[in-house]
Design a protein around this motif. Sequence first.
Motif, PDB file in Angstrom:
ATOM      1  N   ALA A  43      21.083   1.332   4.089  1.00 15.75           N
ATOM      2  CA  ALA A  43      20.452   0.433   5.074  1.00 15.75           C
ATOM      3  C   ALA A  43      19.026   0.896   5.340  1.00 15.75           C
ATOM      4  N   GLY A  44      18.097  -0.027   5.273  1.00 16.91           N
ATOM      5  CA  GLY A  44      16.700   0.295   5.587  1.00 16.91           C
ATOM      6  C   GLY A  44      15.944   0.968   4.460  1.00 16.91           C
ATOM      7  N   SER A  45      16.508   0.965   3.261  1.00 19.14           N
ATOM      8  CA  SER A  45      15.822   1.650   2.149  1.00 19.14           C
ATOM      9  C   SER A  45      14.765   0.766   1.492  1.00 19.14           C
ATOM     10  N   GLY A  46      14.602  -0.445   1.992  1.00 22.06           N
ATOM     11  CA  GLY A  46      13.524  -1.300   1.488  1.00 22.06           C
ATOM     12  C   GLY A  46      13.970  -2.277   0.415  1.00 22.06           C
ATOM     13  N   LYS A  47      15.260  -2.573   0.336  1.00 22.55           N
ATOM     14  CA  LYS A  47      15.732  -3.477  -0.726  1.00 22.55           C
ATOM     15  C   LYS A  47      15.053  -4.851  -0.634  1.00 22.55           C
ATOM     16  N   THR A  48      15.035  -5.395   0.584  1.00 21.38           N
ATOM     17  CA  THR A  48      14.417  -6.721   0.728  1.00 21.38           C
ATOM     18  C   THR A  48      12.920  -6.645   0.446  1.00 21.38           C
ATOM     19  N   ALA A  49      12.280  -5.618   1.008  1.00 25.66           N
ATOM     20  CA  ALA A  49      10.838  -5.455   0.801  1.00 25.66           C
ATOM     21  C   ALA A  49      10.541  -5.332  -0.697  1.00 25.66           C
ATOM     22  N   VAL A  50      11.364  -4.559  -1.386  1.00 30.55           N
ATOM     23  CA  VAL A  50      11.183  -4.350  -2.823  1.00 30.55           C
ATOM     24  C   VAL A  50      11.429  -5.657  -3.594  1.00 30.55           C
ATOM     25  N   ILE A 104      17.858  -8.010   9.042  1.00 26.90           N
ATOM     26  CA  ILE A 104      16.708  -8.059   9.962  1.00 26.90           C
ATOM     27  C   ILE A 104      16.646  -6.745  10.738  1.00 26.90           C
ATOM     28  N   GLU A 105      15.531  -6.498  11.439  1.00 27.14           N
ATOM     29  CA  GLU A 105      15.422  -5.258  12.208  1.00 27.14           C
ATOM     30  C   GLU A 105      14.708  -5.507  13.531  1.00 27.14           C
ATOM     31  N   PHE A 106      14.949  -4.611  14.468  1.00 27.90           N
ATOM     32  CA  PHE A 106      14.373  -4.775  15.816  1.00 27.90           C
ATOM     33  C   PHE A 106      13.891  -3.412  16.305  1.00 27.90           C
ATOM     34  N   THR A 141      22.577  -0.258  12.409  1.00 30.63           N
ATOM     35  CA  THR A 141      21.445   0.103  11.535  1.00 30.63           C
ATOM     36  C   THR A 141      20.291  -0.896  11.626  1.00 30.63           C
ATOM     37  N   ARG A 142      20.356  -1.854  12.531  1.00 28.05           N
ATOM     38  CA  ARG A 142      19.225  -2.781  12.706  1.00 28.05           C
ATOM     39  C   ARG A 142      18.117  -2.161  13.561  1.00 28.05           C
ATOM     40  N   ALA A 143      18.418  -0.996  14.179  1.00 28.69           N
ATOM     41  CA  ALA A 143      17.467  -0.405  15.124  1.00 28.69           C
ATOM     42  C   ALA A 143      16.390   0.407  14.408  1.00 28.69           C
ATOM     43  N   GLU A 163      10.305   5.563  -6.241  1.00 27.67           N
ATOM     44  CA  GLU A 163      11.630   5.043  -6.652  1.00 27.67           C
ATOM     45  C   GLU A 163      11.682   3.523  -6.484  1.00 27.67           C
ATOM     46  N   GLN A 164      10.906   3.010  -5.539  1.00 24.45           N
ATOM     47  CA  GLN A 164      10.858   1.549  -5.336  1.00 24.45           C
ATOM     48  C   GLN A 164      10.010   0.895  -6.436  1.00 24.45           C
ATOM     49  N   ASN A 165       8.941   1.605  -6.819  1.00 24.54           N
ATOM     50  CA  ASN A 165       8.045   1.081  -7.858  1.00 24.54           C
ATOM     51  C   ASN A 165       8.792   0.827  -9.175  1.00 24.54           C
ATOM     52  N   ALA A 205       0.818  -1.224   0.000  1.00 31.24           N
ATOM     53  CA  ALA A 205       0.000   0.000   0.000  1.00 31.24           C
ATOM     54  C   ALA A 205       0.843   1.262   0.000  1.00 31.24           C
ATOM     55  N   THR A 206       2.125   1.140   0.310  1.00 35.40           N
ATOM     56  CA  THR A 206       2.931   2.357   0.467  1.00 35.40           C
ATOM     57  C   THR A 206       4.238   2.331  -0.337  1.00 35.40           C
ATOM     58  N   ILE A 207       4.266   1.516  -1.375  1.00 33.89           N
ATOM     59  CA  ILE A 207       5.473   1.464  -2.208  1.00 33.89           C
ATOM     60  C   ILE A 207       5.783   2.889  -2.698  1.00 33.89           C
ATOM     61  N   TYR A 264      13.988   3.982   5.441  1.00 34.76           N
ATOM     62  CA  TYR A 264      12.656   3.986   6.073  1.00 34.76           C
ATOM     63  C   TYR A 264      12.649   3.298   7.423  1.00 34.76           C
ATOM     64  N   ARG A 265      13.692   2.533   7.706  1.00 31.93           N
ATOM     65  CA  ARG A 265      13.646   1.704   8.920  1.00 31.93           C
ATOM     66  C   ARG A 265      13.730   2.522  10.201  1.00 31.93           C
ATOM     67  N   SER A 266      14.751   3.380  10.270  1.00 30.20           N
ATOM     68  CA  SER A 266      15.111   3.966  11.563  1.00 30.20           C
ATOM     69  C   SER A 266      14.611   5.400  11.693  1.00 30.20           C
ATOM     70  N   HIS A 296      28.057  -0.359   2.066  1.00 38.80           N
ATOM     71  CA  HIS A 296      28.474  -0.034   3.430  1.00 38.80           C
ATOM     72  C   HIS A 296      28.208  -1.154   4.414  1.00 38.80           C
ATOM     73  N   GLN A 297      27.542  -2.184   3.939  1.00 37.15           N
ATOM     74  CA  GLN A 297      27.271  -3.302   4.853  1.00 37.15           C
ATOM     75  C   GLN A 297      28.063  -4.545   4.465  1.00 37.15           C
ATOM     76  N   THR A 298      29.142  -4.336   3.728  1.00 35.92           N
ATOM     77  CA  THR A 298      29.987  -5.471   3.341  1.00 35.92           C
ATOM     78  C   THR A 298      30.666  -6.032   4.579  1.00 35.92           C
TER      79      THR A 298
HETATM   80  N1  LIG Z   1       7.560   1.810   0.906  1.00 40.16           N
HETATM   81  C1  LIG Z   1       7.572   1.351   2.137  1.00 40.16           C
HETATM   82  N2  LIG Z   1       6.454   1.340   2.868  1.00 40.16           N
HETATM   83  C2  LIG Z   1       6.458   0.859   4.134  1.00 40.16           C
HETATM   84  N3  LIG Z   1       7.534   0.365   4.740  1.00 40.16           N
HETATM   85  C3  LIG Z   1       8.678   0.354   4.044  1.00 40.16           C
HETATM   86  C4  LIG Z   1       8.762   0.827   2.723  1.00 40.16           C
HETATM   87  N4  LIG Z   1      10.023   0.670   2.295  1.00 40.16           N
HETATM   88  C5  LIG Z   1      10.703   0.100   3.305  1.00 40.16           C
HETATM   89  N5  LIG Z   1       9.884  -0.089   4.352  1.00 40.16           N
HETATM   90  C6  LIG Z   1      10.230  -0.687   5.642  1.00 40.16           C
HETATM   91  O1  LIG Z   1      11.545  -0.312   5.990  1.00 40.16           O
HETATM   92  C7  LIG Z   1      12.191  -1.379   6.676  1.00 40.16           C
HETATM   93  C8  LIG Z   1      13.491  -1.693   5.992  1.00 40.16           C
HETATM   94  O2  LIG Z   1      13.210  -2.392   4.788  1.00 40.16           O
HETATM   95  P1  LIG Z   1      14.182  -3.519   4.241  1.00 40.16           P
HETATM   96  O3  LIG Z   1      14.544  -4.448   5.327  1.00 40.16           O
HETATM   97  O4  LIG Z   1      13.584  -4.049   3.023  1.00 40.16           O
HETATM   98  O5  LIG Z   1      15.429  -2.600   3.898  1.00 40.16           O
HETATM   99  P2  LIG Z   1      16.846  -3.035   3.317  1.00 40.16           P
HETATM  100  O6  LIG Z   1      17.236  -1.980   2.351  1.00 40.16           O
HETATM  101  O7  LIG Z   1      16.801  -4.422   2.827  1.00 40.16           O
HETATM  102  O8  LIG Z   1      17.700  -2.910   4.619  1.00 40.16           O
HETATM  103  P3  LIG Z   1      19.145  -3.484   5.004  1.00 40.16           P
HETATM  104  O9  LIG Z   1      20.034  -3.360   3.827  1.00 40.16           O
HETATM  105  O10 LIG Z   1      19.552  -2.584   6.105  1.00 40.16           O
HETATM  106  O11 LIG Z   1      18.931  -4.870   5.478  1.00 40.16           O
HETATM  107  C9  LIG Z   1      11.210  -2.516   6.714  1.00 40.16           C
HETATM  108  O12 LIG Z   1      10.508  -2.479   7.922  1.00 40.16           O
HETATM  109  C10 LIG Z   1      10.269  -2.197   5.569  1.00 40.16           C
HETATM  110  O13 LIG Z   1       9.001  -2.761   5.777  1.00 40.16           O
END
Ligand SMILES: Nc1ncnc2c1ncn2[C@@H]1O[C@H](COP(=O)(O)OP(=O)(O)OP(=O)(O)O)[C@@H](O)[C@H]1O
Length: 767
Positions: free
Chosen positions: A234-241, A719-721, A748-750, A215-217, A210-212, A612-614, A580-582
């Motif tokens: 870190a946290g830019s949504g790579k895995t989610a994407v 992963i994140e916490f 950056t897991r926080a 740039e992710q789209n 619902a919130t892509i 988006y994570r932190s 940066h996470q190598t």
């Molecule tokens: N468009 C979005 N809408 C809602 N949440 C998002 C969006 N993009 C990213 N997130 C959230 O941000 C967090 C980080 O996403 P993700 O783990 O995919 O990032 P990453 O780039 O793989 O991070 P890392 O490289 O640090 O592991 C997740 O909780 C994810 O759900």
Amino acid sequence: MENQNEWLEEKHYLEHSLNLIDYKKSELLRKEKGFKENAVALKKSFWNDVRVNLDTAEDVDETFFAIKQQVELLSDSELAQQRAFRNVKVYERLQQSPYFARIDFLQNGHQDPLKIYIGVATLLDEQDENIVIYDWRAPISSMYYDYTPGDATYETLGEEIHGEMLLKRQFIIKNGQLQSMFNTDLTIGDDLLLDILAQNANEHIRSIVATIQAEQNKIIRHVHSRYLIVEGVAGSGKTAVALQRVAYLLYRYRNEMTADQILLITPNQLFNQYVHTVLPDLGEDNMQQLTFIEYAEKRLGRQFQLEYPYEQLEDLLTEKNDAHYRTKLSAISFKASLHYKQLMDQYVSYLSSKGLLFKNIVFRGERIIPAQAITEYFYSFPFSMSIPDRLQLVKEWLLQQLTKFERDERRKEWVEQEAELLDKEDYSQSYKELLYEGRYTENSFDDFDQERKKLARQIAKKHFKPLRSSVNQLRFVHILGMYRQLFDLNSPIHKELQHLMPDNWEDICQQTLPNLAKRLIAYEDVAPFLYLQDKIEGQQTNTLIRHVLIDEAQDYSPFQLTVLQQLFPKARMTILGDGHQTIHPHTFSNPSLLDPQLYGEQAEKMILTKSYRSTKQIIQLTAKILNDGSEVEAFNRNGPEPSITIVPNELALTEQIIQSINNLSTKFETIAVICKTAAECSAVYEQLSTQVDIQLINHNTKQFKKGILLLPAYMAKGIEFDAVLIYNASSANYSRENERNYFYTACTRAMHELHIYAINKLTYFLQ
Ligand SMILES: Nc1ncnc2c1ncn2[C@@H]1O[C@H](COP(=O)(O)OP(=O)(O)OP(=O)(O)O)[C@@H](O)[C@H]1O
């Protein structure tokens, strides 16, 4: 008033949609029942409808086709049932939340705007003519992610459609109830996103459908280049994407590709579990998931012991002696490089004319075909023939030789002795076989002789079977010997290939040989070893896989990439990572998989700069660790400032950590204490577990539950916490420049809070 009318209008549309879903679901359930009954009936009457007649060749053919037809009918019926079952599941999901957005679009040249409701699947009306809900992956839905109200465009069937977006509205619908809706001017309402990002961490990553973000789209829908590289902070949504992209590809290529033709390469089993719920949540089957070492285990695990990536990391992270550290690191880096691949290619071409090693073929302790004879036979073929082709001929020859040996063995004493020890069952089996072959007459003089011969044949065959099977698997080729030969300074190969070897080759040899002597393949040797094996025995390929996604790609070496490219020759690839996470040493001082030059012209690269994570405060602090001027854009979400606490000793550190856990537990569900290594984790666990309920996570952990976790930084990858406590970020613990990325990855897991503790002096990464 206008708002009230809009609310009522939307409630009405929701009601209408839910009724329609109910109707469609019950129709489908009715059909599914029909398919099921049909399949049961087909199974029951299977043999009634097939006339078995094996009298003549034509009768056999006819019987075969009748059976085939019945099987096809049955599998069609079962497939239809499975499909219906899956669609029922989709409707059940839609019943909870049929859609999450609406856009009104007036196409240029048209009179009336189109109302487009967007959800996780398509819903058609009763007559299957009009679309009531659009799948988020439909071309037209793309505008929701890409535009704010105003001019908007989408592409379908290679054509650009222009028009104006008149309205963009988001809904929160839970359990079929409209809870809120809001019109938005922003690309995707910041409020909704803020709301989602402020939620607590989960054991599984969530779908972001619902919130892509725009740039992710682009990444999700990109289909043009063979290799798509995504470098994101870190946290830019790579895995989610990546996961949304899999769902998109399954939709876009729904007639050509199924989920089992997509492979996600992941860092470890814990991560596998972390991501495995998203696709089912989106109504799709899961793709395949695999770690690189799992693949290697499948190929080499039965014959060798493999070093796991975490073992290599632990080894380096705990190495105190700087000189040893440097040697290990340089050996690892070289073996991961394309220079080493070049050396290996030269070696293989050398082996084409001499030096290939074979093993003796041994039967019952006796060498029946010496390695030397195999070598001579192999090199009797022209050098112009490829090594794998020649090996096939050698294999055929060896199997023939084994047949001869087997025939000779039948007459030997050990066979007779074994025949005497056979039990009744073996005798009656051989009796039946002879009867079947028509060689047992029950009144012939040589019946006994026949039976004896038959048993001798059986015994010899049984004993030769494993040997045949290992010849068929080319086990007579001495791959380990050939890999070892490369590191033998006295071998002629050394002189031949010296120009391709680094200056410290001698050190590398000293490190490698003891492992190989123990049949241990170090992690840095795994990819080269597989490469050598494929060059010699013939390339192993999997042409079924059509798309490979490599997450955390910064941690794979160019050599590993080569192995994967050769293994999946038909696959397109999406490669996602963050330089940066190598953390894996084999990637230091080698080109990164995020470098398009590794792929030639078929690669396109996209960058994600927003995290988006932190919270903003965490991002500001962690950006300082990078120390190279790189910019990390923070999503505007605020939280408490991260804390840094210096304590005098370990006792004080434990006290502080326990106090912090107790405070944080009142607000959060998932709190992680991150250590540098598994060894450190074990020691900390001893101290903490008596005072707090804490889960120790190690390389064997496949799943974690919400709560308090204790883990080494490499297990937290991806992963994140809710809150992260860094255990002992002291200058003594994090002192090598190579550990900067490692430390950054941990911090950056926080998501909401970060607390850093150090004994005596803080690491210079944060000073
Ligand atoms: N468009 C979005 N809408 C809602 N949440 C998002 C969006 N993009 C990213 N997130 C959230 O941000 C967090 C980080 O996403 P993700 O783990 O995919 O990032 P990453 O780039 O793989 O991070 P890392 O490289 O640090 O592991 C997740 O909780 C994810 O759900």
